[in-house]
Scaffold this active site. Structure first.
Site, PDB file in Angstrom:
ATOM      1  N   TYR A   1       0.832  -1.215   0.000  1.00  0.00           N
ATOM      2  CA  TYR A   1       0.000   0.000   0.000  1.00  0.00           C
ATOM      3  C   TYR A   1       0.864   1.262   0.000  1.00  0.00           C
ATOM      4  O   TYR A   1       0.601   2.210  -0.750  1.00  0.00           O
ATOM      5  CB  TYR A   1      -0.948  -0.014   1.207  1.00  0.00           C
ATOM      6  CG  TYR A   1      -1.727   1.279   1.392  1.00  0.00           C
ATOM      7  CD1 TYR A   1      -2.622   1.727   0.439  1.00  0.00           C
ATOM      8  CD2 TYR A   1      -1.546   2.067   2.544  1.00  0.00           C
ATOM      9  CE1 TYR A   1      -3.327   2.921   0.601  1.00  0.00           C
ATOM     10  CE2 TYR A   1      -2.243   3.249   2.721  1.00  0.00           C
ATOM     11  CZ  TYR A   1      -3.129   3.667   1.746  1.00  0.00           C
ATOM     12  OH  TYR A   1      -3.820   4.849   1.920  1.00  0.00           O
TER      13      TYR A   1
ATOM     14  N   GLU B   1     -13.881   0.177   7.535  1.00  0.00           N
ATOM     15  CA  GLU B   1     -13.846   1.383   6.690  1.00  0.00           C
ATOM     16  C   GLU B   1     -15.197   1.451   5.980  1.00  0.00           C
ATOM     17  O   GLU B   1     -15.735   0.415   5.576  1.00  0.00           O
ATOM     18  CB  GLU B   1     -12.687   1.281   5.682  1.00  0.00           C
ATOM     19  CG  GLU B   1     -12.515   2.506   4.805  1.00  0.00           C
ATOM     20  CD  GLU B   1     -11.216   2.466   3.972  1.00  0.00           C
ATOM     21  OE1 GLU B   1     -10.142   2.154   4.518  1.00  0.00           O
ATOM     22  OE2 GLU B   1     -11.315   2.731   2.754  1.00  0.00           O
TER      23      GLU B   1
HETATM   24  C1  3EB Z   1      -7.809   6.787   5.942  1.00  0.00           C
HETATM   25  O1  3EB Z   1      -8.671   7.589   6.322  1.00  0.00           O
HETATM   26  C2  3EB Z   1      -8.238   5.367   5.701  1.00  0.00           C
HETATM   27  O2  3EB Z   1      -5.329   5.650  -0.013  1.00  0.00           O
HETATM   28  O3  3EB Z   1      -6.960   6.069  -1.388  1.00  0.00           O
HETATM   29  C3  3EB Z   1      -9.341   5.741   2.957  1.00  0.00           C
HETATM   30  C4  3EB Z   1      -9.704   6.198   1.701  1.00  0.00           C
HETATM   31  C5  3EB Z   1      -8.045   5.285   3.159  1.00  0.00           C
HETATM   32  C6  3EB Z   1      -8.782   6.214   0.647  1.00  0.00           C
HETATM   33  C7  3EB Z   1      -6.528   5.845  -0.252  1.00  0.00           C
HETATM   34  C8  3EB Z   1      -7.118   5.322   2.123  1.00  0.00           C
HETATM   35  C9  3EB Z   1      -7.480   5.778   0.865  1.00  0.00           C
HETATM   36  O4  3EB Z   1      -6.633   7.115   5.802  1.00  0.00           O
HETATM   37  C10 3EB Z   1      -7.628   4.767   4.494  1.00  0.00           C
END
Ligand code: 3EB
Length: 350
Positions: free
Chosen positions: A148, A335
């Protein structure tokens, strides 16, 4: 009309997402769709509806399709480089996959650059929603970073080159039950996107380095004012994947119910009129207004625990789907993303 005034506001199509059963007929004028199924693949062939399948369902019974359909006919789709796309004159649906084993940093930069080029070339320059379905997201890549974090790094370079934080739309970054990456991007020709942030959360693009060498490139939500007609317009709100994060820190590690409640409160604070007014969006929402919601749950045994709590927050019409996949920080157990539609009269807008 012969008054010489051009009216840009007639008969522009509207895009509607909905969840449909897998292997059923797709809604009329489906621009593109995402199947939460069992193998990473993407449709090919001229005239085909762009159809990304991501390995996210535990069984055939759990699989479903998210269809994005338009009120106008789809034009002939196409491929460009690694991208597959279709358009209806107002909306552009783009999808692509990155193979397992690719360098996710380089591949992310390349795919995002291709997306930015395509939207410019075809004239759909307003990017308003992106999904990143990332297999093995928390596993360690050869570099020592998580897959990631590798992806985030390449995506960040592409956005930096494109226009930076002010052009970052709502997005989801979420795990899958397989490997490789699936991407979907939606863009509009004349709709006006406003990217908004959450008062309870640090903007993701300002996260400190402890979460990875580069910060994730996305806004907490995007409001899209669809350019539909002269005296009315439609405002949709696309909410990014949202988790149990306050400021930039994960909270309630190990406690699923507390993480779920925090996530729902984060969503409520984000879509609230007082928050959206900070971004000059004239109308807010309540979680009961949501039309679609996806709840991503890391531990399969937590899914049934979520049903009752989620129902207390959403509306009767909210179609909520649950998926058992990884979330992008080790300690995060849930999430949630959502879509809110709203029709308003133009004259109400100040
Ligand atoms: C966060 O709030 C949770 O890397 O595109 C949420 C939405 C999250 C999009 C992305 C990551 C992404 O950080 C993770």
């Amino acid at each position: 009309m012969s008054d010489g005034v051009s009216t840009e506001t007639k008969a522009i199509s509207l895009l509607h997402p909905r969840f449909v059963a897998a292997r059923k007929r797709l809604p009329t004028n489906t621009l593109g769709c995402i199947e939460f199924g069992d193998c990473l693949s993407v449709s090919k062939g001229p005239g085909a509806i762009p159809h990304l399948t991501v390995p996210m369902a535990r069984s055939n019974q759990e699989s479903f399709v998210e269809s994005w359909s338009s009120t106008a006919p789809r034009k002939e789709g196409g491929t460009r480089g690694d991208l597959i796309y279709s358009e209806d004159g107002e909306y552009l649906f783009i999808t692509t996959i990155i193979a397992e084993g690719d360098d996710y940093d380089k591949a992310a930069e390349s795919r995002y650059r291709q997306i930015f080029e395509l939207i410019a070339d075809l004239g759909y320059s307003r990017l308003f929603r992106i999904w990143n379905y990332i297999g093995n997201m928390l596993d360690t890549a050869p570099s020592g970073l998580q897959f990631y974090q590798e992806f985030v790094k390449g995506r960040e370079r592409a956005f930096a080159n494109y226009g930076g934080t002010k052009l970052m739309p709502a997005a989801t970054g979420i795990g899958t039950r397989g490997s490789g990456i699936g991407l979907v991007a939606l863009a509009s020709r004349t709709g006006v996107p406003t990217h908004v942030e959450n008062p309870r959360q640090t903007p993701a693009y300002e996260y400190p380095e402890q979460y990875g060498p580069k910060a994730p490139s996305f806004a907490r939500a995007t409001v899209l004012n669809h350019n539909t007609a002269s005296e009315s317009y439609t405002q949709s709100l696309y909410v990014s994947g949202t988790s149990s994060i306050l400021g930039h820190e994960s909270v309630y590690c190990g406690d699923f119910n507390a993480q779920l409640t925090t996530t729902l409160e984060n969503l409520a604070a984000l879509v609230d009129g007082k928050n959206l007014a900070r971004f000059k969006v004239h109308k807010g929402f309540d979680l009961t207004d949501a039309s679609l919601m996806k709840v991503y749950v890391k531990r399969s045994t937590d899914i049934t625990k979520a049903y009752e709590t989620v129902r207390k927050y959403v509306g009767k019409q909210t179609d909520v789907r649950y998926l058992n996949v990884d979330v992008c920080r080790k300690e995060l157990l849930v999430e949630i993303e959502a879509v809110f539609p709203s029709v308003s009269r133009l004259k109400e807008i100040k």
